[in-house]
Motif scaffolding. Structure first.
Motif, PDB file in Angstrom:
ATOM      1  N   MET A   1       0.854  -1.197   0.000  1.00 44.00           N
ATOM      2  CA  MET A   1       0.000   0.000   0.000  1.00 44.00           C
ATOM      3  C   MET A   1       0.890   1.247   0.000  1.00 44.00           C
ATOM      4  N   ALA A   2       0.651   2.112  -0.945  1.00 46.96           N
ATOM      5  CA  ALA A   2       1.458   3.334  -1.044  1.00 46.96           C
ATOM      6  C   ALA A   2       1.186   4.252   0.146  1.00 46.96           C
ATOM      7  N   GLU A   3       2.243   4.911   0.608  1.00 47.16           N
ATOM      8  CA  GLU A   3       2.097   5.856   1.708  1.00 47.16           C
ATOM      9  C   GLU A   3       1.540   7.184   1.185  1.00 47.16           C
ATOM     10  N   LEU A  18       6.571  19.503  -6.266  1.00 49.63           N
ATOM     11  CA  LEU A  18       6.766  18.451  -5.269  1.00 49.63           C
ATOM     12  C   LEU A  18       5.760  17.323  -5.474  1.00 49.63           C
ATOM     13  N   THR A  19       4.533  17.675  -5.806  1.00 52.21           N
ATOM     14  CA  THR A  19       3.505  16.661  -6.068  1.00 52.21           C
ATOM     15  C   THR A  19       3.935  15.750  -7.205  1.00 52.21           C
ATOM     16  N   LEU A  23       4.560  11.728  -6.735  1.00 54.31           N
ATOM     17  CA  LEU A  23       3.798  10.743  -7.511  1.00 54.31           C
ATOM     18  C   LEU A  23       4.734   9.846  -8.312  1.00 54.31           C
ATOM     19  N   GLU A  24       5.798  10.434  -8.858  1.00 55.94           N
ATOM     20  CA  GLU A  24       6.770   9.632  -9.614  1.00 55.94           C
ATOM     21  C   GLU A  24       7.441   8.593  -8.729  1.00 55.94           C
ATOM     22  N   LYS A  25       7.579   8.910  -7.421  1.00 53.88           N
ATOM     23  CA  LYS A  25       8.208   7.968  -6.482  1.00 53.88           C
ATOM     24  C   LYS A  25       7.218   6.938  -5.926  1.00 53.88           C
ATOM     25  N   ASN A  41      -4.970  13.021  -9.925  1.00 45.85           N
ATOM     26  CA  ASN A  41      -3.940  12.248  -9.229  1.00 45.85           C
ATOM     27  C   ASN A  41      -3.832  12.590  -7.743  1.00 45.85           C
ATOM     28  N   VAL A  42      -4.608  13.577  -7.300  1.00 42.09           N
ATOM     29  CA  VAL A  42      -4.490  14.061  -5.926  1.00 42.09           C
ATOM     30  C   VAL A  42      -5.850  14.010  -5.240  1.00 42.09           C
ATOM     31  N   LYS A  43      -5.871  13.463  -4.022  1.00 46.14           N
ATOM     32  CA  LYS A  43      -7.084  13.454  -3.212  1.00 46.14           C
ATOM     33  C   LYS A  43      -7.219  14.808  -2.509  1.00 46.14           C
ATOM     34  N   ILE A  44      -8.390  15.423  -2.602  1.00 47.91           N
ATOM     35  CA  ILE A  44      -8.608  16.729  -1.996  1.00 47.91           C
ATOM     36  C   ILE A  44      -9.470  16.580  -0.745  1.00 47.91           C
TER      37      ILE A  44
END
Length: 304
Positions: A1-3, A18-19, A23-25, A41-44
């Protein structure tokens, strides 16, 4: 599970870059925002600082917090109300997060906050300043002290906390560089005031990599000067921009009194300067810069 990395101020210049790198990492990225954002790609998550509200899931699911929120210090003249806004936009937000974290169990492992080399004051002359140098006494130093003190509330909870005292961030997507480069591009660029004041800078990619390193490496704690190892004078900065853009510099320096007439007290940001040493980065970490040389950094940004 991604952090999951939860970011305040994620839509700003630093937050956007930075986002992308997070995401690339392979991290999941979430923002705290007062408005709905269109980024698939981002949860708000919603928050309202005045109403003491943060969506509960935001902090429950966060593994890391990055605090970038804050009104732009050079965006408007420093009226009394603007000064208050500059301080409160940096402090009230992280104070709210600290209060909410104290109310429930959390899995947050670390918090990394923006700070500024203004901690030492807008103008420290030719003095070499390090993380051990005391705070200054002017408005910029006052803002930064309050900012860092608010961030300490997270550390007091028991969450490892890092503060990155950031210099002039070089990016073509915002910040100081486009404002300096525009008159150069039009052929009317010139050094400011004496031109001898120091500029401690950092390429935006190096800064964002520093944030990620500070999240991932448990040895990072406390305040670090987030600057490149090679400060330059304002005159050298202006000249290097002109060289990279292949534009002439033929005007005399812009006098201090003109800058003060246009910008008021805020002119201290460009009339003054700081020679900031990245002492802790060099001595205590294995961080490697991609851009240590100003011309290399500018050439990369302008793809020369």
């Amino acid at each position: 599970m991604a952090e999951t990395v939860l970011i305040t101020g994620g839509t700003g210049m630093i937050g956007r870059r930075l986002t992308t790198l997070l995401l690339e990492k392979g991290y999941q990225v979430a923002y705290l925002s007062r408005k709905q954002q269109n980024n698939p790609n981002v949860k708000i998550y919603r928050w309202d600082i005045e109403k003491n509200f943060i969506e509960e899931e935001a902090l429950r699911k966060a593994d890391y917090i990055i605090h970038l929120a804050g009104a732009g210090i050079a965006d408007q003249r420093w009226t009394a109300s603007r000064k208050q806004e500059i301080i409160q936009s940096r402090t009230k937000s992280i104070e709210l997060i600290a209060r909410k974290l104290q109310e429930r169990p959390y899995q947050v492992k670390a918090c990394v906050s923006a700070s500024g080399i203004g901690f030492y004051g807008a103008d420290t002359g030719d003095v070499r300043v390090s993380e051990q140098t005391p705070s200054g006494t002017d408005f910029v130093a006052h803002v930064t002290r309050h900012w860092e003190n608010a961030v300490e509330l997270i550390d007091n909870i028991g969450i490892r906390t890092t503060k990155l005292r950031t210099g002039i961030v070089l990016s073509t997507q915002g910040g100081a560089l486009p404002k300096i480069a525009l008159p150069v591009q039009w052929g009317v660029g010139a050094p400011l005031a004496s031109g001898k004041q120091w500029t401690s800078w950092i390429h935006i990619d190096d800064l964002c990599r520093m944030y990620i390193e500070a999240l991932e490496n448990p040895a990072w704690r406390g305040a670090y000067n987030a600057v490149a190892p090679t400060p330059v004078t304002n005159a050298v900065l202006t000249r290097q921009i002109a060289e990279v853009l292949d534009r002439p510099l033929w005007l005399p320096n812009i006098p201090s009194f003109v800058l003060k007439a246009v910008f008021g007290e805020m002119a201290n940001l460009v009339i003054g300067g700081n020679y900031v040493l990245n002492h802790r980065i060099k001595a205590e970490t294995n961080f490697t810069y991609q851009f240590e040389d100003l011309k290399q950094a500018l050439s990369h940004l302008y793809e020369k």
